[in-house]
Design a protein around this motif. Structure first.
Motif, PDB file in Angstrom:
ATOM      1  N   ILE A  25      12.015  19.929 -10.313  1.00 43.37           N
ATOM      2  CA  ILE A  25      13.292  20.180  -9.624  1.00 43.37           C
ATOM      3  C   ILE A  25      13.771  21.618  -9.892  1.00 43.37           C
ATOM      4  CG2 ILE A  25      15.740  19.546  -9.585  1.00 43.37           C
ATOM      5  CD1 ILE A  25      14.782  16.627 -10.080  1.00 43.37           C
ATOM      6  N   THR A  26      13.609  22.072 -11.132  1.00 45.54           N
ATOM      7  CA  THR A  26      14.022  23.440 -11.472  1.00 45.54           C
ATOM      8  C   THR A  26      13.194  24.470 -10.702  1.00 45.54           C
ATOM      9  OG1 THR A  26      14.698  22.707 -13.674  1.00 45.54           O
ATOM     10  CG2 THR A  26      14.335  25.066 -13.369  1.00 45.54           C
ATOM     11  N   LEU A  27      11.894  24.244 -10.630  1.00 47.82           N
ATOM     12  CA  LEU A  27      11.038  25.173  -9.877  1.00 47.82           C
ATOM     13  C   LEU A  27      11.455  25.240  -8.411  1.00 47.82           C
ATOM     14  CD1 LEU A  27       7.543  24.300 -11.381  1.00 47.82           C
ATOM     15  CD2 LEU A  27       8.727  26.497 -11.547  1.00 47.82           C
ATOM     16  N   GLU A  28      11.758  24.094  -7.825  1.00 51.29           N
ATOM     17  CA  GLU A  28      12.192  24.064  -6.412  1.00 51.29           C
ATOM     18  C   GLU A  28      13.500  24.840  -6.248  1.00 51.29           C
ATOM     19  OE1 GLU A  28      12.160  23.279  -2.411  1.00 51.29           O
ATOM     20  OE2 GLU A  28      10.582  22.737  -3.818  1.00 51.29           O
ATOM     21  N   THR A  29      14.401  24.679  -7.197  1.00 52.05           N
ATOM     22  CA  THR A  29      15.702  25.352  -7.116  1.00 52.05           C
ATOM     23  C   THR A  29      15.548  26.866  -7.274  1.00 52.05           C
ATOM     24  OG1 THR A  29      16.762  23.409  -8.075  1.00 52.05           O
ATOM     25  CG2 THR A  29      18.010  25.461  -8.130  1.00 52.05           C
ATOM     26  N   VAL A  30      14.719  27.281  -8.206  1.00 55.37           N
ATOM     27  CA  VAL A  30      14.605  28.705  -8.512  1.00 55.37           C
ATOM     28  C   VAL A  30      13.698  29.436  -7.524  1.00 55.37           C
ATOM     29  CG1 VAL A  30      13.795  30.356 -10.249  1.00 55.37           C
ATOM     30  CG2 VAL A  30      15.078  28.341 -10.957  1.00 55.37           C
ATOM     31  N   LEU A  31      12.531  28.849  -7.218  1.00 58.27           N
ATOM     32  CA  LEU A  31      11.537  29.562  -6.411  1.00 58.27           C
ATOM     33  C   LEU A  31      11.517  29.176  -4.931  1.00 58.27           C
ATOM     34  CD1 LEU A  31       8.514  29.447  -8.888  1.00 58.27           C
ATOM     35  CD2 LEU A  31      10.149  31.298  -8.544  1.00 58.27           C
ATOM     36  N   GLY A  32      12.176  28.095  -4.580  1.00 59.24           N
ATOM     37  CA  GLY A  32      12.158  27.652  -3.179  1.00 59.24           C
ATOM     38  C   GLY A  32      10.771  27.188  -2.772  1.00 59.24           C
ATOM     39  N   ASP A  33      10.287  27.661  -1.609  1.00 56.70           N
ATOM     40  CA  ASP A  33       8.971  27.233  -1.120  1.00 56.70           C
ATOM     41  C   ASP A  33       7.818  27.803  -1.958  1.00 56.70           C
ATOM     42  OD1 ASP A  33       9.939  25.645   0.870  1.00 56.70           O
ATOM     43  OD2 ASP A  33       9.865  27.214   2.416  1.00 56.70           O
ATOM     44  N   GLY A  34       8.067  28.838  -2.692  1.00 57.07           N
ATOM     45  CA  GLY A  34       7.033  29.415  -3.547  1.00 57.07           C
ATOM     46  C   GLY A  34       6.704  28.539  -4.754  1.00 57.07           C
ATOM     47  N   ALA A  35       7.459  27.499  -4.942  1.00 55.34           N
ATOM     48  CA  ALA A  35       7.260  26.634  -6.107  1.00 55.34           C
ATOM     49  C   ALA A  35       6.157  25.606  -5.900  1.00 55.34           C
ATOM     50  CB  ALA A  35       8.568  25.908  -6.421  1.00 55.34           C
ATOM     51  N   ARG A  36       5.672  25.442  -4.668  1.00 55.65           N
ATOM     52  CA  ARG A  36       4.709  24.372  -4.362  1.00 55.65           C
ATOM     53  C   ARG A  36       3.474  24.374  -5.263  1.00 55.65           C
ATOM     54  NH1 ARG A  36       8.567  22.089  -2.203  1.00 55.65           N
ATOM     55  NH2 ARG A  36       8.966  22.247   0.009  1.00 55.65           N
ATOM     56  N   PRO A  37       2.790  25.498  -5.456  1.00 51.40           N
ATOM     57  CA  PRO A  37       1.603  25.457  -6.329  1.00 51.40           C
ATOM     58  C   PRO A  37       1.957  25.104  -7.776  1.00 51.40           C
ATOM     59  CG  PRO A  37       1.683  27.521  -5.094  1.00 51.40           C
ATOM     60  CD  PRO A  37       2.954  26.806  -4.828  1.00 51.40           C
ATOM     61  N   TRP A  38       3.093  25.621  -8.248  1.00 51.21           N
ATOM     62  CA  TRP A  38       3.521  25.327  -9.609  1.00 51.21           C
ATOM     63  C   TRP A  38       3.901  23.861  -9.764  1.00 51.21           C
ATOM     64  CZ3 TRP A  38       2.173  28.702 -13.032  1.00 51.21           C
ATOM     65  CH2 TRP A  38       2.049  30.029 -12.678  1.00 51.21           C
ATOM     66  N   GLN A  39       4.526  23.321  -8.731  1.00 49.78           N
ATOM     67  CA  GLN A  39       4.882  21.905  -8.782  1.00 49.78           C
ATOM     68  C   GLN A  39       3.630  21.030  -8.813  1.00 49.78           C
ATOM     69  OE1 GLN A  39       7.397  21.891  -5.297  1.00 49.78           O
ATOM     70  NE2 GLN A  39       9.237  21.641  -6.544  1.00 49.78           N
ATOM     71  N   GLY A  40       2.610  21.425  -8.086  1.00 47.78           N
ATOM     72  CA  GLY A  40       1.346  20.692  -8.114  1.00 47.78           C
ATOM     73  C   GLY A  40       0.711  20.737  -9.494  1.00 47.78           C
ATOM     74  N   ALA A  41       0.782  21.896 -10.125  1.00 46.06           N
ATOM     75  CA  ALA A  41       0.237  22.035 -11.479  1.00 46.06           C
ATOM     76  C   ALA A  41       1.010  21.158 -12.472  1.00 46.06           C
ATOM     77  CB  ALA A  41       0.277  23.490 -11.919  1.00 46.06           C
ATOM     78  N   VAL A  42       2.329  21.146 -12.343  1.00 39.28           N
ATOM     79  CA  VAL A  42       3.153  20.306 -13.226  1.00 39.28           C
ATOM     80  C   VAL A  42       2.811  18.834 -13.003  1.00 39.28           C
ATOM     81  CG1 VAL A  42       5.519  19.528 -13.703  1.00 39.28           C
ATOM     82  CG2 VAL A  42       5.034  21.969 -13.454  1.00 39.28           C
ATOM     83  N   LEU A  43       2.647  18.444 -11.755  1.00 45.61           N
ATOM     84  CA  LEU A  43       2.289  17.057 -11.452  1.00 45.61           C
ATOM     85  C   LEU A  43       0.921  16.702 -12.044  1.00 45.61           C
ATOM     86  CD1 LEU A  43       3.014  14.435 -10.020  1.00 45.61           C
ATOM     87  CD2 LEU A  43       1.936  15.349  -7.967  1.00 45.61           C
ATOM     88  N   ALA A  44      -0.025  17.622 -11.953  1.00 46.32           N
ATOM     89  CA  ALA A  44      -1.349  17.373 -12.523  1.00 46.32           C
ATOM     90  C   ALA A  44      -1.270  17.204 -14.044  1.00 46.32           C
ATOM     91  CB  ALA A  44      -2.296  18.523 -12.169  1.00 46.32           C
ATOM     92  N   VAL A  45      -0.454  18.005 -14.696  1.00 40.18           N
ATOM     93  CA  VAL A  45      -0.276  17.875 -16.148  1.00 40.18           C
ATOM     94  C   VAL A  45       0.403  16.549 -16.479  1.00 40.18           C
ATOM     95  CG1 VAL A  45       0.933  18.842 -18.156  1.00 40.18           C
ATOM     96  CG2 VAL A  45      -0.286  20.344 -16.585  1.00 40.18           C
ATOM     97  N   MET A  46       1.360  16.142 -15.670  1.00 42.90           N
ATOM     98  CA  MET A  46       2.038  14.863 -15.895  1.00 42.90           C
ATOM     99  C   MET A  46       1.049  13.701 -15.795  1.00 42.90           C
ATOM    100  SD  MET A  46       5.549  15.522 -13.734  1.00 42.90           S
ATOM    101  CE  MET A  46       6.073  13.818 -13.731  1.00 42.90           C
ATOM    102  N   VAL A  47       0.191  13.738 -14.797  1.00 41.03           N
ATOM    103  CA  VAL A  47      -0.811  12.677 -14.618  1.00 41.03           C
ATOM    104  C   VAL A  47      -1.808  12.693 -15.778  1.00 41.03           C
ATOM    105  CG1 VAL A  47      -2.718  11.895 -13.163  1.00 41.03           C
ATOM    106  CG2 VAL A  47      -0.555  12.560 -12.122  1.00 41.03           C
ATOM    107  N   ALA A  48      -2.216  13.874 -16.196  1.00 40.21           N
ATOM    108  CA  ALA A  48      -3.148  13.975 -17.324  1.00 40.21           C
ATOM    109  C   ALA A  48      -2.519  13.410 -18.601  1.00 40.21           C
ATOM    110  CB  ALA A  48      -3.563  15.428 -17.533  1.00 40.21           C
ATOM    111  N   CYS A  49      -1.263  13.717 -18.836  1.00 43.62           N
ATOM    112  CA  CYS A  49      -0.565  13.169 -20.010  1.00 43.62           C
ATOM    113  C   CYS A  49      -0.493  11.651 -19.948  1.00 43.62           C
ATOM    114  CB  CYS A  49       0.846  13.747 -20.114  1.00 43.62           C
ATOM    115  SG  CYS A  49       0.911  15.444 -20.665  1.00 43.62           S
TER     116      CYS A  49
END
Length: 82
Positions: A25-49
């Motif tokens: 949510i913070t990435l979306e707020t700060v970076l807007g549409d540029g946050a998509r790759p970072w959000q995917g990376a965060v999601l991948a780390v969440m799934v790995a955890c």
């Protein structure tokens, strides 16, 4: 030995998911549409955890079952062979 009511793995799972969601949510707020790759990376780390936590839980349960079976086997009276 009685088990504690506090489950460390559950707390770790909840904490990691909450942190990941807040970060997405913070990435979306700060970076807007540029946050998509970072959000995917965060999601991948969440799934790995989540997968690692599930594997650790499964390992602990199997180890607990094995110890219980060994105790039960040791407490059974020996049968005499003919």
């Amino acid at each position: 030995m009685p088990q504690s009511s506090f489950d460390t793995l559950r707390a770790l799972a909840i904490g990691s998911q909450a942190l990941g969601l807040a970060l997405i949510i913070t990435l979306e707020t700060v970076l807007g549409d540029g946050a998509r790759p970072w959000q995917g990376a965060v999601l991948a780390v969440m799934v790995a955890c989540a997968l690692v936590i599930a594997l650790v839980r499964m390992y602990r349960n199997k180890r607990r079952q094995k110890r219980l079976a060994e105790r039960l086997e040791a407490s059974e009276p020996k049968k005499h062979e003919r």
